[in-house]
Motif scaffolding. Structure first.
Motif, PDB file in Angstrom:
ATOM      1  N   VAL A 172      22.464   0.929   3.189  1.00 23.96           N
ATOM      2  CA  VAL A 172      21.556   0.019   3.882  1.00 23.96           C
ATOM      3  C   VAL A 172      21.673  -1.406   3.356  1.00 23.96           C
ATOM      4  O   VAL A 172      21.588  -2.376   4.112  1.00 23.96           O
ATOM      5  CB  VAL A 172      20.100   0.514   3.758  1.00 23.96           C
ATOM      6  N   GLY A 173      21.848  -1.558   2.049  1.00 19.21           N
ATOM      7  CA  GLY A 173      21.922  -2.880   1.451  1.00 19.21           C
ATOM      8  C   GLY A 173      20.891  -3.069   0.354  1.00 19.21           C
ATOM      9  O   GLY A 173      19.940  -2.288   0.223  1.00 19.21           O
ATOM     10  N   ALA A 174      21.064  -4.130  -0.424  1.00 15.68           N
ATOM     11  CA  ALA A 174      20.208  -4.375  -1.589  1.00 15.68           C
ATOM     12  C   ALA A 174      18.762  -4.623  -1.200  1.00 15.68           C
ATOM     13  O   ALA A 174      17.851  -4.436  -2.016  1.00 15.68           O
ATOM     14  CB  ALA A 174      20.754  -5.562  -2.382  1.00 15.68           C
ATOM     15  N   GLY A 175      18.522  -5.068   0.026  1.00 12.76           N
ATOM     16  CA  GLY A 175      17.149  -5.322   0.458  1.00 12.76           C
ATOM     17  C   GLY A 175      16.262  -4.098   0.374  1.00 12.76           C
ATOM     18  O   GLY A 175      15.037  -4.221   0.259  1.00 12.76           O
ATOM     19  N   LEU A 176      16.870  -2.924   0.417  1.00 14.62           N
ATOM     20  CA  LEU A 176      16.081  -1.693   0.339  1.00 14.62           C
ATOM     21  C   LEU A 176      15.378  -1.564  -1.006  1.00 14.62           C
ATOM     22  O   LEU A 176      14.339  -0.901  -1.109  1.00 14.62           O
ATOM     23  CB  LEU A 176      16.987  -0.479   0.580  1.00 14.62           C
ATOM     24  N   ALA A 177      15.931  -2.217  -2.028  1.00 15.14           N
ATOM     25  CA  ALA A 177      15.321  -2.156  -3.364  1.00 15.14           C
ATOM     26  C   ALA A 177      13.912  -2.740  -3.354  1.00 15.14           C
ATOM     27  O   ALA A 177      13.034  -2.295  -4.104  1.00 15.14           O
ATOM     28  CB  ALA A 177      16.196  -2.892  -4.373  1.00 15.14           C
ATOM     29  N   VAL A 178      13.685  -3.739  -2.513  1.00 13.95           N
ATOM     30  CA  VAL A 178      12.346  -4.338  -2.413  1.00 13.95           C
ATOM     31  C   VAL A 178      11.342  -3.307  -1.904  1.00 13.95           C
ATOM     32  O   VAL A 178      10.224  -3.199  -2.426  1.00 13.95           O
ATOM     33  CB  VAL A 178      12.375  -5.561  -1.480  1.00 13.95           C
ATOM     34  N   PHE A 179      11.747  -2.535  -0.900  1.00 17.11           N
ATOM     35  CA  PHE A 179      10.861  -1.515  -0.350  1.00 17.11           C
ATOM     36  C   PHE A 179      10.583  -0.412  -1.384  1.00 17.11           C
ATOM     37  O   PHE A 179       9.473   0.114  -1.446  1.00 17.11           O
ATOM     38  CB  PHE A 179      11.476  -0.921   0.915  1.00 17.11           C
TER      39      PHE A 179
ATOM     40  N   ALA B  24      10.508  -0.794  -4.677  1.00 17.44           N
ATOM     41  CA  ALA B  24       9.587  -1.344  -5.680  1.00 17.44           C
ATOM     42  C   ALA B  24       8.163  -1.444  -5.131  1.00 17.44           C
ATOM     43  O   ALA B  24       7.190  -1.079  -5.808  1.00 17.44           O
ATOM     44  CB  ALA B  24      10.079  -2.723  -6.125  1.00 17.44           C
ATOM     45  N   VAL B  25       8.020  -1.916  -3.890  1.00 19.16           N
ATOM     46  CA  VAL B  25       6.692  -2.037  -3.282  1.00 19.16           C
ATOM     47  C   VAL B  25       6.062  -0.655  -3.108  1.00 19.16           C
ATOM     48  O   VAL B  25       4.860  -0.463  -3.360  1.00 19.16           O
ATOM     49  CB  VAL B  25       6.782  -2.762  -1.926  1.00 19.16           C
ATOM     50  N   GLY B  26       6.872   0.318  -2.689  1.00 18.15           N
ATOM     51  CA  GLY B  26       6.362   1.671  -2.500  1.00 18.15           C
ATOM     52  C   GLY B  26       5.816   2.273  -3.780  1.00 18.15           C
ATOM     53  O   GLY B  26       4.737   2.883  -3.789  1.00 18.15           O
ATOM     54  N   VAL B  27       6.545   2.109  -4.883  1.00 17.97           N
ATOM     55  CA  VAL B  27       6.084   2.641  -6.169  1.00 17.97           C
ATOM     56  C   VAL B  27       4.802   1.941  -6.604  1.00 17.97           C
ATOM     57  O   VAL B  27       3.847   2.583  -7.084  1.00 17.97           O
ATOM     58  CB  VAL B  27       7.176   2.481  -7.244  1.00 17.97           C
ATOM     59  N   ALA B  28       4.750   0.618  -6.436  1.00 19.11           N
ATOM     60  CA  ALA B  28       3.560  -0.141  -6.839  1.00 19.11           C
ATOM     61  C   ALA B  28       2.330   0.282  -6.035  1.00 19.11           C
ATOM     62  O   ALA B  28       1.241   0.471  -6.592  1.00 19.11           O
ATOM     63  CB  ALA B  28       3.822  -1.636  -6.663  1.00 19.11           C
ATOM     64  N   LEU B  29       2.499   0.445  -4.718  1.00 18.19           N
ATOM     65  CA  LEU B  29       1.376   0.866  -3.876  1.00 18.19           C
ATOM     66  C   LEU B  29       0.934   2.281  -4.224  1.00 18.19           C
ATOM     67  O   LEU B  29      -0.268   2.572  -4.292  1.00 18.19           O
ATOM     68  CB  LEU B  29       1.771   0.787  -2.405  1.00 18.19           C
ATOM     69  N   ASN B  30       1.905   3.160  -4.440  1.00 14.66           N
ATOM     70  CA  ASN B  30       1.603   4.556  -4.739  1.00 14.66           C
ATOM     71  C   ASN B  30       0.778   4.678  -6.014  1.00 14.66           C
ATOM     72  O   ASN B  30      -0.303   5.285  -6.026  1.00 14.66           O
ATOM     73  CB  ASN B  30       2.922   5.333  -4.873  1.00 14.66           C
ATOM     74  N   CYS B  31       1.278   4.098  -7.076  1.00 14.93           N
ATOM     75  CA  CYS B  31       0.590   4.220  -8.364  1.00 14.93           C
ATOM     76  C   CYS B  31      -0.696   3.395  -8.391  1.00 14.93           C
ATOM     77  O   CYS B  31      -1.733   3.852  -8.888  1.00 14.93           O
ATOM     78  CB  CYS B  31       1.521   3.768  -9.490  1.00 14.93           C
ATOM     79  N   GLY B  32      -0.639   2.177  -7.849  1.00 13.33           N
ATOM     80  CA  GLY B  32      -1.813   1.307  -7.879  1.00 13.33           C
ATOM     81  C   GLY B  32      -2.987   1.880  -7.120  1.00 13.33           C
ATOM     82  O   GLY B  32      -4.132   1.816  -7.578  1.00 13.33           O
ATOM     83  N   TYR B  33      -2.718   2.461  -5.945  1.00 22.36           N
ATOM     84  CA  TYR B  33      -3.799   3.002  -5.119  1.00 22.36           C
ATOM     85  C   TYR B  33      -4.344   4.295  -5.707  1.00 22.36           C
ATOM     86  O   TYR B  33      -5.564   4.440  -5.886  1.00 22.36           O
ATOM     87  CB  TYR B  33      -3.300   3.247  -3.697  1.00 22.36           C
ATOM     88  N   ASN B  34      -3.476   5.257  -6.007  1.00 18.37           N
ATOM     89  CA  ASN B  34      -3.938   6.587  -6.392  1.00 18.37           C
ATOM     90  C   ASN B  34      -4.482   6.662  -7.811  1.00 18.37           C
ATOM     91  O   ASN B  34      -5.349   7.479  -8.091  1.00 18.37           O
ATOM     92  CB  ASN B  34      -2.799   7.597  -6.212  1.00 18.37           C
ATOM     93  N   LEU B  35      -3.974   5.818  -8.712  1.00 19.30           N
ATOM     94  CA  LEU B  35      -4.500   5.803 -10.071  1.00 19.30           C
ATOM     95  C   LEU B  35      -5.605   4.762 -10.235  1.00 19.30           C
ATOM     96  O   LEU B  35      -6.148   4.615 -11.321  1.00 19.30           O
ATOM     97  CB  LEU B  35      -3.367   5.524 -11.066  1.00 19.30           C
ATOM     98  N   GLU B  36      -5.914   4.054  -9.129  1.00 22.66           N
ATOM     99  CA  GLU B  36      -6.969   3.037  -9.133  1.00 22.66           C
ATOM    100  C   GLU B  36      -6.772   2.036 -10.270  1.00 22.66           C
ATOM    101  O   GLU B  36      -7.695   1.725 -11.035  1.00 22.66           O
ATOM    102  CB  GLU B  36      -8.351   3.696  -9.199  1.00 22.66           C
ATOM    103  N   LEU B  37      -5.512   1.537 -10.358  1.00 20.60           N
ATOM    104  CA  LEU B  37      -5.196   0.549 -11.381  1.00 20.60           C
ATOM    105  C   LEU B  37      -5.865  -0.787 -11.063  1.00 20.60           C
ATOM    106  O   LEU B  37      -6.373  -0.999  -9.966  1.00 20.60           O
ATOM    107  CB  LEU B  37      -3.676   0.368 -11.474  1.00 20.60           C
TER     108      LEU B  37
END
Length: 252
Positions: free
Chosen positions: A115-122, A124-137
């Motif tokens: 797909v290309g390097a741009g997928l890395a942004v998605f 990183a954002v996915g991991v941040a949203l996942n952990c931030g939301y569910n662990l209530e960081l």
């Protein structure tokens, strides 16, 4: 007939099953199968709106989101404060969460080559949203209706679109808005439903109609419309996703 007092099963897809069935039942509830299907349907919507469609990329994206959300996010949520009241040991929940999120990352990294390097942004954002939301960081600042609608609705649409088209176009943003607001509606229904099931001890009161008839207020009366709407919307979104995938496969 009086309803039993105390909390109900934690979700409409949970039962009070016997001890013998408890183990598999805990895992079934943890997966939140109806909501996971709903969430994965957004992936299909985003992918099928792309001007080019690759079934392999769609399969990989669906698997990544299943690992990240179906397993990782739900295990983190249960690990944080046990809202589902499962008996799954905390070390196992932590292992499942780590394995799920890691699996999603591995699939994403493998996709960068195609797909290309741009997928890395998605990723990183996915991991941040996942952990931030569910662990209530960050003192729970990300655990709110807007983050839920963005992370569980809009994000899978734009990610799946990008995984196919390798860019973002207006149609993807429009579809993301659709998923955002539909997820906001889901949240508006599921939040009071969860409260009624998990936190309410008893309900007292009477409904008085204009013709003078009365009816006692109960949890079943309050829960019924909420959960019927959630079930109906789940299957409508799944049906839409299946129809779009079939259409794109047949039009190739």
């Amino acid at each position: 007939m009086n309803e039993p007092s105390g909390p109900l099963p934690p979700a409409f897809y949970a039962t009070t099953g016997s001890t013998r069935r408890r183990a598999w039942h805990d895992w079934w509830v943890l997966l939140h199968a109806p909501y996971t299907l709903w969430h994965l349907s957004y992936v299909a919507v985003g992918a099928t709106l792309s001007p080019r469609f690759d079934a392999v990329r769609l399969t990989a994206t669906v698997l990544a989101f299943f690992f990240a959300v179906g397993l990782g996010a739900h295990a983190l949520d249960e690990l944080h404060d046990r809202p589902l009241r499962t008996s799954i040991p905390s070390p196992i929940l932590a292992t499942v969460a780590l394995a799920g999120i890691t699996g999603a990352i591995v699939i994403g990294i493998a996709g960068i080559g195609r797909v290309g390097a741009g997928l890395a942004v998605f990723i990183a954002v996915g991991v941040a949203l996942n952990c931030g939301y569910n662990l209530e960081l960050f003192h729970g600042r990300l655990h709110n209706d807007i983050t839920f609608a963005a992370a569980w609705g809009a994000f899978p649409v734009v990610t799946a679109y990008y995984a196919q088209a390798e860019t973002i176009r207006p149609v993807a943003l429009a579809a993301a808005a659709f998923a955002f607001w539909l997820s906001a509606a889901q949240r508006a229904l599921s939040t009071p439903a969860r409260t009624l099931r998990r936190s309410v001890e008893a309900i007292q009161g009477t409904i008085t109609y204009t013709d003078g008839a009365t009816e006692p207020i109960s949890r079943s009366i309050l829960l019924g419309p909420l959960e019927k709407a959630l079930k109906a919307t789940t299957w409508s979104v799944v049906a839409l996703a299946v129809a779009l995938v079939i259409y794109r496969i047949n039009s190739r």
